[in-house]
Each structure stands twice: as structure tokens, then as C-alpha cells.
Design an enzyme around this catalytic site. Structure first.
Site, PDB file in Angstrom:
ATOM      1  N   GLN A  76       0.839  -1.205   0.000  1.00  0.00           N
ATOM      2  CA  GLN A  76       0.000   0.000   0.000  1.00  0.00           C
ATOM      3  C   GLN A  76       0.876   1.257   0.000  1.00  0.00           C
ATOM      4  O   GLN A  76       0.504   2.283   0.573  1.00  0.00           O
ATOM      5  CB  GLN A  76      -0.931  -0.009   1.226  1.00  0.00           C
ATOM      6  CG  GLN A  76      -2.037  -1.033   1.156  1.00  0.00           C
ATOM      7  CD  GLN A  76      -3.058  -0.698   0.055  1.00  0.00           C
ATOM      8  OE1 GLN A  76      -3.165   0.429  -0.391  1.00  0.00           O
ATOM      9  NE2 GLN A  76      -3.809  -1.699  -0.373  1.00  0.00           N
ATOM     10  N   SER A  77       2.031   1.182  -0.645  1.00  0.00           N
ATOM     11  CA  SER A  77       2.997   2.281  -0.588  1.00  0.00           C
ATOM     12  C   SER A  77       2.499   3.558  -1.268  1.00  0.00           C
ATOM     13  O   SER A  77       2.178   3.564  -2.467  1.00  0.00           O
ATOM     14  CB  SER A  77       4.297   1.829  -1.258  1.00  0.00           C
ATOM     15  OG  SER A  77       5.130   2.935  -1.520  1.00  0.00           O
ATOM     16  N   ASN A  78       2.479   4.641  -0.505  1.00  0.00           N
ATOM     17  CA  ASN A  78       2.184   5.959  -1.084  1.00  0.00           C
ATOM     18  C   ASN A  78       3.323   6.413  -1.981  1.00  0.00           C
ATOM     19  O   ASN A  78       3.114   7.071  -2.989  1.00  0.00           O
ATOM     20  CB  ASN A  78       2.003   6.993   0.030  1.00  0.00           C
ATOM     21  CG  ASN A  78       0.849   6.637   0.927  1.00  0.00           C
ATOM     22  OD1 ASN A  78      -0.286   6.562   0.460  1.00  0.00           O
ATOM     23  ND2 ASN A  78       1.120   6.385   2.192  1.00  0.00           N
ATOM     24  N   CYS A  80       5.219   4.530  -3.830  1.00  0.00           N
ATOM     25  CA  CYS A  80       5.105   3.863  -5.143  1.00  0.00           C
ATOM     26  C   CYS A  80       4.025   4.539  -5.986  1.00  0.00           C
ATOM     27  O   CYS A  80       4.220   4.792  -7.175  1.00  0.00           O
ATOM     28  CB  CYS A  80       4.794   2.372  -4.969  1.00  0.00           C
ATOM     29  SG  CYS A  80       6.224   1.421  -4.374  1.00  0.00           S
TER      30      CYS A  80
END
Ligand code: PLP
Length: 340
Positions: A76-78, A80
Site C-alpha cells: 500500500q505504498s504511497n 510507489c
């Protein structure tokens, strides 16, 4: 000293992000006076702190002739999402290598596929923004090692990849928050805030390190308290110090005193991205009193830390505290169950 405006930079946000006084939240907590820096309103897809770092990182990539970005993070990387968004805006290819979350008890669930990501939140956006590839690895995998393997393969195909480290946290990325410190000092002067304390999330530490360097280089006595989202204090502070030192070195600035780097580890709970009762209370409180939605992984835990510090008497009721909303709200939808 290297002047920040001489470092190559792209622009993804028009003007400053707002600094707002949270009167109702301050009253509810009985002081201090809480202000919020709305970095959730930065540019690129749904904003957040990585946009500031990417302005410098993408300019560096372009200067090196890159045609492809590769970066890494959680499912759930912001970081990325925003790297991919910048790639779309710049016409670059973008590959993501992401790591599954920890299990609910904070332990690793083993190899890839043990804890597959839900098709929601940032993971959904990776698809909508049409990432050139998304590779999901098991928790604890060597993400950067995999990124280098992919970069080598792409070089062999004649491409020019640029690898961005986790969170965009290297001295170039941290410049985004050196700049933010200068922006905030202007806003503090305008709002009549003499010597507030900044409370910020601390993860890969680029945001905190940039702020510390920016404030110090401006001769400001504004202090910064980091609230860790993944590590104990003893593990996090050396990381902040390393990045403060390398960022100051990059800008040819004198060293920053160690005392300026605080990262409190009491609000992580069972692990990175895993909900805590304090986070749930904080997200609900900001929403109910101010209509501001936080995220569960970074700003929610940081707000939980701030609330606990207030309740334990860390600040007087007249003091001014600046809470940085660093974004991340798409991740809320992947953790909706914590609020049910
Ligand atoms: C929304 C949000 N806030 C805060 C952070 C922490 O910033 P840093 O990694 O620079 O410490 C991150 C990092 O991923 C983030 O996505």
C-alpha cells in the site's frame, strides 16, 4: 553552501500547502494550540509527502538521461503511487517492487503469496495508473536487491533505469523537506508563531531529516519530534542522524547537533501498517472535530503520538504545535476493517 534553488527540480504543486489552525481539536484536547501543515494537498495523484521528494529525484533522473523509474515499498505504498504518478506526468516507464504486509500479530507470514494484497487503496491505484510492472514479494524480501536485478536486465535491453530507494529517502529526496522547512518558516512568521514544535511521522526518515536540516540551516530554533511508524527509538534515531548528516553534507552545510533528531518509538504497536487503538481514536478525532481525514499507517499513528504527548503534559496550553499531514489517505480504504 549549495543554494537549494540551484539544484535541478521539477514542480508538481502550485504554490505552498496551507498551514491551518485547528481550533476545535485544540479546544477538545485542552491545548496546546495545534496547527496542521496540509502536505496531503501536494500535487500528483492524491498528494502526500513523496511529491516534494520526487520534485528533486525526478529532475536528477532526467539529468541522468533515465527513461524508466524503478522503486520499492509496501503493497500500500504511497511512495510507489506517487512515483508512478510522476512517471505518468513525465512520460517515463515505471516498475514497482512491493513487499506484502506483516500478518495481524506483527510477524512475517512467510513467502510471497502468504498475505496477498487487497485490490484497493494504493494497490488499486498502481493498476489504474498502469504501472509497467508490479512485482509482489513476501515480507522481508530484499526489495532494493530485486530492483537492482531488474535495472540490470533493463540496461541489457538498452533502457536507462533510475532506481529510487524506499520512501525516496536519500539526500536528494530529503531536499524536498529542506525546502518545506523554509516554506513553513515563512508561514510561521506570517501567522505570528514564534517557536512552535513540529510533530512529524518518521518512517524512512527523509521527511524528518530534510526538516531538521532545513530548520538548522536557517538558524531556526523550531524543534522537530518524529513519531516512528515502524521502529523503536534506538533503531530509528541513527537512521535519522545518518540522513541528516548526508543531506547536510550534500548541501555543504556544517553538521547538525545530534539533539535535533528525536524519533519516538512508542506508537508503532505490533508493527508497520498494523492498526492500533490509538490510531483509530486519532483518525476519528481529527475527522469528527475538524473534518480532516488522516491515514492509518503514518499520520494516524503520529496523531496518536501527539494526543498521548498532550495528555501526558508534554506541552503547555499556550504552546504551538505543528502537525504535518503527510498524506497517505488512499491507504485508509485498505484498513477500513480497523474502524468497523
Ligand atoms: C503518507 C506518508 N507519511 C509519512 C511517511 C514517512 O515519511 P518518511 O519515509 O520520509 O519518513 C510516508 C512514507 O512512506 C508516507 O507515505
Amino acid at each position: 553552501m549549495v543554494a537549494l534553488n540551484e539544484v535541478p527540480r521539477r514542480r508538481y504543486t502550485a504554490g505552498q500547502t496551507p498551514l491551518q489552525h485547528l481550533r476545535r481539536l485544540s479546544a477538545e484536547l485542552g491545548g496546546p494550540q495545534i496547527w496542521i501543515k496540509r502536505d496531503d494537498q501536494l500535487g500528483l495523484t492524491q498528494g502526500g509527502n513523496k511529491t516534494r521528494k520526487l520534485e528533486f529525484l525526478i529532475a536528477d533522473a532526467q539529468n541522468q538521461g533515465a527513461d524508466t523509474l524503478i522503486t520499492v515499498g509496501g503493497v500500500q505504498s504511497n511512495h510507489c503511487r506517487l512515483t508512478l504518478s510522476a512517471a505518468r506526468a513525465e512520460g517515463l516507464d515505471c516498475h514497482l517492487i512491493v513487499e506484502e504486509d506483516l500478518g495481524p500479530d506483527g510477524t512475517s507470514l512467510g513467502p510471497a503469496g502468504s498475505n496477498p494484497p487487497e485490490y484497493t487503496g494504493n494497490f488499486l491505484l498502481f493498476d489504474l495508473l498502469d504501472a509497467d510492472s508490479v512485482t509482489v514479494l513476501g515480507h522481508g524480501a530484499d526489495l532494493l536487491g530485486e530492483a537492482e536485478v531488474l535495472a540490470e536486465k533493463l540496461r541489457g535491453e538498452g533502457r536507462k533505469p533510475y532506481v529510487i530507494p524506499v520512501g525516496g529517502s536519500n539526500p536528494i529526496g530529503a531536499l524536498g523537506y529542506v525546502d518545506c522547512a523554509v516554506e513553513m518558516l515563512d508561514q510561521f512568521a506570517e501567522a505570528g508563531l514564534d517557536s512552535p514544535t513540529i510533530v512529524t511521522p518518521s518512517g524512512s526518515a527523509g521527511m524528518q531529516a530534510g526538516l531538521v536540516v532545513g530548520l538548522h540551516s536557517a538558524g531556526s530554533d523550531v524543534s522537530v519530534i518524529g513519531i516512528n511508524v515502524s521502529r523503536a527509538q534506538a533503531e530509528q534515531e541513527p537512521k535519522i542522524v545518518d540522513l541528516v548528516d548526508s543531506t547536510a553534507h550534500f548541501l555543504d552545510l556544517p553538521p547538525v547537533p545530534r539533539a535535533a533528531t528525536v524519533g519516538l518509538g512508542d506508537y508503532v504497536g505490533t508493527g508497520y501498517a498494523l492498526p492500533t487503538p490509538g490510531m483509530v481514536e486519532a483518525v476519528r478525532l481529527f475527522a469528527r472535530t475538524e473534518g480532516i481525514v488522516l491515514d492509518p499507517v503514518y499520520t494516524g499513528k503520529t496523531a496518536a503520538g501527539l494526543i498521548d504527548l498532550i495528555r501526558s503534559g508534554r506541552f503547555s496550553s499556550e504552546e504551538e504545535v505543528i502537525f504535518i499531514h503527510s498524506g497517505g489517505v488512499p491507504g485508509l480504504y485498505a484498513r477500513a476493517q480497523a474502524f468497523a
